[in-house]
Design a protein around this motif. Structure first.
Motif, PDB file in Angstrom:
ATOM      1  N   ILE A   1     -54.513 -36.914 -17.040  1.00  0.00           N
ATOM      2  CA  ILE A   1     -54.226 -36.119 -18.220  1.00  0.00           C
ATOM      3  C   ILE A   1     -54.416 -36.638 -19.493  1.00  0.00           C
ATOM      4  N   LEU A   2     -53.851 -37.898 -19.399  1.00  0.00           N
ATOM      5  CA  LEU A   2     -54.059 -38.565 -20.843  1.00  0.00           C
ATOM      6  C   LEU A   2     -55.250 -39.190 -21.415  1.00  0.00           C
ATOM      7  N   ARG A   3     -56.358 -39.417 -20.242  1.00  0.00           N
ATOM      8  CA  ARG A   3     -57.721 -39.684 -20.597  1.00  0.00           C
ATOM      9  C   ARG A   3     -58.340 -38.569 -21.114  1.00  0.00           C
ATOM     10  N   ALA A   4     -58.081 -37.257 -20.383  1.00  0.00           N
ATOM     11  CA  ALA A   4     -58.649 -35.842 -20.821  1.00  0.00           C
ATOM     12  C   ALA A   4     -58.216 -35.617 -22.225  1.00  0.00           C
ATOM     13  N   LYS A   5     -56.945 -35.880 -22.556  1.00  0.00           N
ATOM     14  CA  LYS A   5     -56.564 -35.548 -23.978  1.00  0.00           C
ATOM     15  C   LYS A   5     -57.193 -36.252 -24.820  1.00  0.00           C
ATOM     16  N   LYS A   6     -57.253 -37.643 -24.688  1.00  0.00           N
ATOM     17  CA  LYS A   6     -58.091 -38.725 -25.538  1.00  0.00           C
ATOM     18  C   LYS A   6     -59.443 -38.357 -25.758  1.00  0.00           C
ATOM     19  N   SER A   7     -59.821 -37.861 -24.684  1.00  0.00           N
ATOM     20  CA  SER A   7     -61.472 -37.376 -24.786  1.00  0.00           C
ATOM     21  C   SER A   7     -61.508 -36.046 -25.791  1.00  0.00           C
ATOM     22  N   LEU A   8     -60.828 -35.183 -25.762  1.00  0.00           N
ATOM     23  CA  LEU A   8     -60.848 -34.210 -26.309  1.00  0.00           C
ATOM     24  C   LEU A   8     -60.418 -34.488 -27.968  1.00  0.00           C
ATOM     25  N   ARG A   9     -59.394 -35.302 -28.023  1.00  0.00           N
ATOM     26  CA  ARG A   9     -59.278 -35.622 -29.454  1.00  0.00           C
ATOM     27  C   ARG A   9     -60.571 -36.237 -30.178  1.00  0.00           C
ATOM     28  N   ILE A  43     -55.896 -30.683 -32.148  1.00  0.00           N
ATOM     29  CA  ILE A  43     -54.996 -31.996 -31.699  1.00  0.00           C
ATOM     30  C   ILE A  43     -53.780 -31.554 -31.141  1.00  0.00           C
ATOM     31  N   ASP A  44     -53.139 -30.992 -32.070  1.00  0.00           N
ATOM     32  CA  ASP A  44     -51.383 -30.675 -31.829  1.00  0.00           C
ATOM     33  C   ASP A  44     -51.511 -29.473 -30.484  1.00  0.00           C
ATOM     34  N   ASN A  45     -52.673 -28.620 -30.387  1.00  0.00           N
ATOM     35  CA  ASN A  45     -52.788 -27.848 -29.341  1.00  0.00           C
ATOM     36  C   ASN A  45     -52.836 -28.624 -28.136  1.00  0.00           C
ATOM     37  N   ILE A  46     -53.709 -29.652 -27.912  1.00  0.00           N
ATOM     38  CA  ILE A  46     -54.169 -30.424 -26.910  1.00  0.00           C
ATOM     39  C   ILE A  46     -52.956 -31.406 -26.647  1.00  0.00           C
ATOM     40  N   ASN A  47     -52.254 -31.619 -27.412  1.00  0.00           N
ATOM     41  CA  ASN A  47     -51.031 -32.659 -27.149  1.00  0.00           C
ATOM     42  C   ASN A  47     -49.711 -31.882 -26.442  1.00  0.00           C
ATOM     43  N   GLN A  48     -49.949 -30.528 -26.702  1.00  0.00           N
ATOM     44  CA  GLN A  48     -48.710 -29.882 -25.945  1.00  0.00           C
ATOM     45  C   GLN A  48     -49.129 -29.349 -24.594  1.00  0.00           C
ATOM     46  N   VAL A  49     -50.199 -29.427 -24.305  1.00  0.00           N
ATOM     47  CA  VAL A  49     -50.470 -29.022 -22.888  1.00  0.00           C
ATOM     48  C   VAL A  49     -49.917 -29.928 -21.681  1.00  0.00           C
ATOM     49  N   ILE A  54     -52.090 -27.186 -16.422  1.00  0.00           N
ATOM     50  CA  ILE A  54     -53.175 -27.484 -16.093  1.00  0.00           C
ATOM     51  C   ILE A  54     -53.287 -27.119 -14.300  1.00  0.00           C
ATOM     52  N   ASP A  55     -52.304 -27.570 -13.705  1.00  0.00           N
ATOM     53  CA  ASP A  55     -52.380 -27.203 -12.349  1.00  0.00           C
ATOM     54  C   ASP A  55     -52.223 -25.685 -12.140  1.00  0.00           C
ATOM     55  N   ALA A  56     -51.343 -24.849 -12.750  1.00  0.00           N
ATOM     56  CA  ALA A  56     -51.347 -23.494 -12.734  1.00  0.00           C
ATOM     57  C   ALA A  56     -52.531 -22.978 -13.016  1.00  0.00           C
ATOM     58  N   ALA A  57     -53.478 -23.394 -14.109  1.00  0.00           N
ATOM     59  CA  ALA A  57     -54.741 -22.882 -14.573  1.00  0.00           C
ATOM     60  C   ALA A  57     -55.638 -23.029 -13.483  1.00  0.00           C
TER      61      ALA A  57
END
Length: 79
Positions: A1-9, A43-49, A54-57
């Motif tokens: 999840i950290l790598r995905a967030k970094k990629s999106l940011r 970026i704030d929205n991404i950090n809050q996920v 993600i598992d539920a979605a």
């Protein structure tokens, strides 16, 4: 999840440098009912996920009871 967030940011940072890409991001958000604040606070929205979100979605999207399976069958020649 950290790598995905970094990629999106990273993607958002690059999007801000290119007007076409930034406009595309705003257009995508607006087309699904989000507002401009959502993009501006991306970026704030991404950090809050969370991982649980993600598992539920994923569980909701990939529900086998709502899926459709198709089979491609080779056409047989008529004799």
């Amino acid at each position: 999840i950290l790598r995905a967030k970094k990629s999106l940011r990273t993607e958002l940072i690059y999007a801000k440098e290119d007007l076409k890409t930034l406009a595309y991001a705003y257009g995508q958000a607006l087309s699904v009912g989000l507002d401009t604040d959502y993009v501006e606070n991306w970026i704030d929205n991404i950090n809050q996920v969370t991982k649980e979100q993600i598992d539920a979605a994923a569980k909701y999207i990939f529900d086998k009871n709502r899926s459709v399976t198709g089979y491609l069958i080779k056409k047989q020649k008529n004799n």
